[in-house]
Design a protein around this motif. Structure first.
Motif, mmCIF file in Angstrom:
data_model
loop_
_atom_site.group_PDB
_atom_site.id
_atom_site.type_symbol
_atom_site.label_atom_id
_atom_site.label_comp_id
_atom_site.label_asym_id
_atom_site.label_seq_id
_atom_site.Cartn_x
_atom_site.Cartn_y
_atom_site.Cartn_z
ATOM 1 N N MET A 1 28.277 78.198 73.804
ATOM 2 C CA MET A 1 28.995 79.052 72.578
ATOM 3 C C MET A 1 28.760 77.887 71.639
ATOM 4 N N PHE A 2 27.335 77.869 70.387
ATOM 5 C CA PHE A 2 27.700 77.453 69.157
ATOM 6 C C PHE A 2 29.010 77.192 68.100
ATOM 7 N N LEU A 3 29.303 76.011 67.324
ATOM 8 C CA LEU A 3 30.461 75.993 66.586
ATOM 9 C C LEU A 3 29.745 75.350 65.655
ATOM 10 N N HIS A 4 29.433 75.566 64.308
ATOM 11 C CA HIS A 4 28.854 75.019 63.366
ATOM 12 C C HIS A 4 30.328 74.595 61.897
ATOM 13 N N ARG A 5 30.476 73.249 62.544
ATOM 14 C CA ARG A 5 31.105 72.905 61.270
ATOM 15 C C ARG A 5 30.630 72.429 59.755
ATOM 16 N N GLN A 6 30.803 72.790 58.586
ATOM 17 C CA GLN A 6 29.707 72.515 57.072
ATOM 18 C C GLN A 6 30.594 70.970 56.687
ATOM 19 N N GLU A 7 30.439 70.521 57.505
ATOM 20 C CA GLU A 7 30.629 68.836 57.353
ATOM 21 C C GLU A 7 28.645 67.760 57.535
ATOM 22 N N LEU A 8 28.245 66.918 57.006
ATOM 23 C CA LEU A 8 27.853 66.257 57.835
ATOM 24 C C LEU A 8 28.347 64.834 58.554
ATOM 25 N N GLN A 9 27.432 64.019 59.417
ATOM 26 C CA GLN A 9 27.755 63.304 59.980
ATOM 27 C C GLN A 9 27.978 61.544 59.368
ATOM 28 N N PHE A 10 27.144 61.756 57.649
ATOM 29 C CA PHE A 10 27.215 60.281 57.011
ATOM 30 C C PHE A 10 26.758 60.771 55.433
ATOM 31 N N LYS A 11 27.759 60.137 54.772
ATOM 32 C CA LYS A 11 27.313 61.323 53.772
ATOM 33 C C LYS A 11 26.274 60.148 52.841
ATOM 34 N N SER A 12 25.357 60.470 52.269
ATOM 35 C CA SER A 12 24.081 60.070 51.267
ATOM 36 C C SER A 12 23.510 60.884 50.320
ATOM 37 N N THR A 13 23.781 60.446 49.363
ATOM 38 C CA THR A 13 23.129 60.961 48.417
ATOM 39 C C THR A 13 21.410 59.829 47.638
ATOM 40 N N PRO A 14 20.008 61.268 47.283
ATOM 41 C CA PRO A 14 19.482 60.295 46.661
ATOM 42 C C PRO A 14 19.644 59.639 45.392
ATOM 43 N N ASP A 15 19.204 58.650 45.013
ATOM 44 C CA ASP A 15 19.096 58.394 43.768
ATOM 45 C C ASP A 15 18.919 59.066 42.451
ATOM 46 N N GLU A 16 17.987 59.664 42.626
ATOM 47 C CA GLU A 16 16.712 60.590 41.868
ATOM 48 C C GLU A 16 15.933 61.714 42.437
ATOM 49 N N PRO A 17 15.488 62.416 41.949
ATOM 50 C CA PRO A 17 13.796 63.492 43.144
ATOM 51 C C PRO A 17 12.656 62.383 43.349
ATOM 52 N N ASP A 18 12.219 63.454 44.579
ATOM 53 C CA ASP A 18 10.815 62.690 44.889
ATOM 54 C C ASP A 18 10.542 63.282 45.191
ATOM 55 N N ALA A 19 9.944 64.172 44.992
ATOM 56 C CA ALA A 19 9.193 65.361 46.016
ATOM 57 C C ALA A 19 8.456 64.305 46.879
ATOM 58 N N VAL A 20 7.382 63.314 46.656
ATOM 59 C CA VAL A 20 6.162 62.618 47.155
ATOM 60 C C VAL A 20 6.475 62.157 48.719
ATOM 61 N N TYR A 21 8.162 61.687 48.315
ATOM 62 C CA TYR A 21 9.148 60.790 49.706
ATOM 63 C C TYR A 21 9.872 62.321 50.509
ATOM 64 N N ALA A 22 10.131 63.161 49.422
ATOM 65 C CA ALA A 22 10.709 64.184 50.435
ATOM 66 C C ALA A 22 9.829 64.473 51.612
ATOM 67 N N ARG A 23 8.282 64.736 51.281
ATOM 68 C CA ARG A 23 7.194 65.490 52.188
ATOM 69 C C ARG A 23 7.633 63.999 53.231
ATOM 70 N N LYS A 24 6.844 62.604 52.771
ATOM 71 C CA LYS A 24 7.506 62.043 54.184
ATOM 72 C C LYS A 24 8.133 62.039 55.047
ATOM 73 N N LEU A 25 9.378 62.724 54.649
ATOM 74 C CA LEU A 25 11.009 62.156 55.208
ATOM 75 C C LEU A 25 10.513 63.974 56.721
ATOM 76 N N GLN A 26 9.990 64.634 56.067
ATOM 77 C CA GLN A 26 9.511 65.603 57.094
ATOM 78 C C GLN A 26 9.343 64.884 58.315
ATOM 79 N N GLU A 27 8.493 64.145 58.312
ATOM 80 C CA GLU A 27 8.178 63.700 59.389
ATOM 81 C C GLU A 27 8.958 63.685 60.346
ATOM 82 N N VAL A 28 10.297 63.258 60.026
ATOM 83 C CA VAL A 28 11.191 62.593 61.141
ATOM 84 C C VAL A 28 12.094 63.276 61.495
ATOM 85 N N LEU A 29 11.636 64.803 60.490
ATOM 86 C CA LEU A 29 12.313 66.542 61.034
ATOM 87 C C LEU A 29 12.207 66.952 61.828
#
Length: 293
Positions: A1-29
Motif C-alpha cells: 500500500m502506498f499513502l501520499h502525504r501532500q507535503e515536502l521533506q524540505f522547504k525550498s523556493t527558487p529566487d527567480e525563474p530559470d528555464a535553463v537551470y530547470a533543464r540541468k536539474l532534470q539530470e538528477v531527477l
C-alpha cells in the motif's frame, strides 16, 4: 500500500525563474543516477528480497524517501519554469522561437509537452529507463550498486550546486547532498554487516563453489595495457580483500588459445560463408524438405 502525504521533506523556493537551470536539474531527477532510478531500484530490491527483516525494511525505508526526493525535484523544476519566458523572440534573434529556445539551452518540451512542469527525462531529454535499476536478489551486489548510485548522484548534485547562484535552489541541493552522504554510509554499513553476519562474502556470489572456477587466474592481474605503473598497486601483490588468496602480477595476457575456424550457421539464415552460393541454396532447400530444425 502506498499513502501520499501532500507535503515536502524540505522547504525550498527558487529566487527567480530559470528555464535553463530547470533543464540541468532534470539530470538528477530522470538521469541514470537520478532520484527516479534510486527510488525504483530500492523498491524493486525490496520486492525481490527473499528474506524479511532489517535489510528489507532498510531498502523500503530509503526507497520511500527517494520518491519524496523525486517530488521535491519535480516541484523545484516546476517553480523554476513557472514564470520563465515562453521563448518568444523578435526577428533580430531568431524567427523560430523553438530554435531560439534550444539555442538558449532550455528544454522546449518543458513548455510544449509538460506545460511548464517536470518530465521523467534526463538533462538531454532522454526518457528515464527501467534498465537503469539494479535489483539482482544478491544483497551484497545490490548494496554495493546502491552505494555507487549514491556516489554518482552526489557527484552530479555537487556539480549542479556550482552551476547556480540561486539561494533557494542551493538550499535544496544542500539538503540532497546531505541525504546522499547518509545513504552512501548506510549502504556501505549494510554491505559490511551482511559479510559480518555471514549472509554474503566476497567474491559475489559467495555460495557458488569457487573450486568450479578456473582458479589459476582467480587472483592474477593480467596487464593488457602498456602502463607499467599498474604493477605498483595493492591489487597486484599481497593478500586479496576476500581473504582467500594473494594477488600476483603478470605483464601481458596469458591466453594462448588459437582462434577456432569460422562457424557455419544454418543455410536458411543466409549468412555469407566461404561456400559457393549454389551450395548454400541447395543445402537450404534440402533442410526445408526434411523439415530439419
Amino acid at each position: 500500500m502506498f499513502l501520499h502525504r501532500q507535503e515536502l521533506q524540505f522547504k525550498s523556493t527558487p529566487d527567480e525563474p530559470d528555464a535553463v537551470y530547470a533543464r540541468k536539474l532534470q539530470e538528477v531527477l530522470g538521469g541514470q543516477y537520478g532520484e527516479i532510478t534510486v527510488a525504483m531500484q530500492y523498491m524493486f530490491q525490496g520486492w525481490n528480497m527473499h528474506t524479511p527483516g532489517k535489510y528489507r525494511d532498510l531498502v523500503f525505508g530509503i526507497g520511500a524517501e527517494e520518491f519524496g526526493h523525486v517530488e521535491m525535484l519535480a516541484t523545484m523544476i516546476a517553480q523554476l519554469l513557472e514564470k520563465a519566458p515562453l521563448g518568444i523572440t523578435d526577428e533580430a534573434v531568431q524567427d523560430d522561437p523553438t530554435v531560439a529556445a534550444i539555442v538558449g539551452g532550455t528544454d522546449v518540451q518543458h513548455a510544449i509537452v509538460a506545460g511548464a512542469g517536470a518530465r521523467p527525462v534526463d538533462s538531454m531529454g532522454n526518457p528515464w529507463q527501467g534498465t537503469y535499476i539494479t535489483a539482482s536478489g544478491n544483497l551484497l551486489a545490490d548494496f554495493t550498486a546502491n552505494a555507487n548510485a549514491e556516489m554518482q548522484g552526489r557527484t552530479q548534485v555537487a556539480r549542479l550546486y556550482h552551476m547556480t547562484d540561486d539561494h533557494g535552489v542551493r538550499e535544496l541541493l544542500s539538503f540532497l547532498l546531505a541525504r546522499h552522504t547518509m545513504h552512501q554510509n548506510q549502504w556501505l554499513a549494510a554491505a559490511k554487516e551482511l559479510q559480518e553476519e555471514g549472509y554474503e562474502q566476497l567474491p559475489v556470489p559467495s555460495n557458488f563453489p569457487q573450486r568450479q572456477e578456473y582458479t589459476a587466474v582467480s587472483y592474477q592481474y593480467q596487464n593488457f595495457s602498456d602502463g607499467p605503473a599498474a604493477a605498483e598497486g595493492s591489487w597486484a601483490a599481497g593478500p586479496t580483500p576476500d581473504g582467500k588468496g594473494r594477488f600476483s602480477y603478470h605483464d601481458g595476457p596469458t591466453t594462448t588459445a588459437p582462434m577456432p575456424p569460422p562457424t557455419h550457421p544454418d543455410a536458411r539464415l543466409y549468412g555469407t560463408t566461404e561456400l559457393p552460393d549454389t551450395v548454400e541454396k541447395v543445402a537450404g532447400t534440402v533442410q526445408d524438405k526434411l523439415h530439419k530444425e
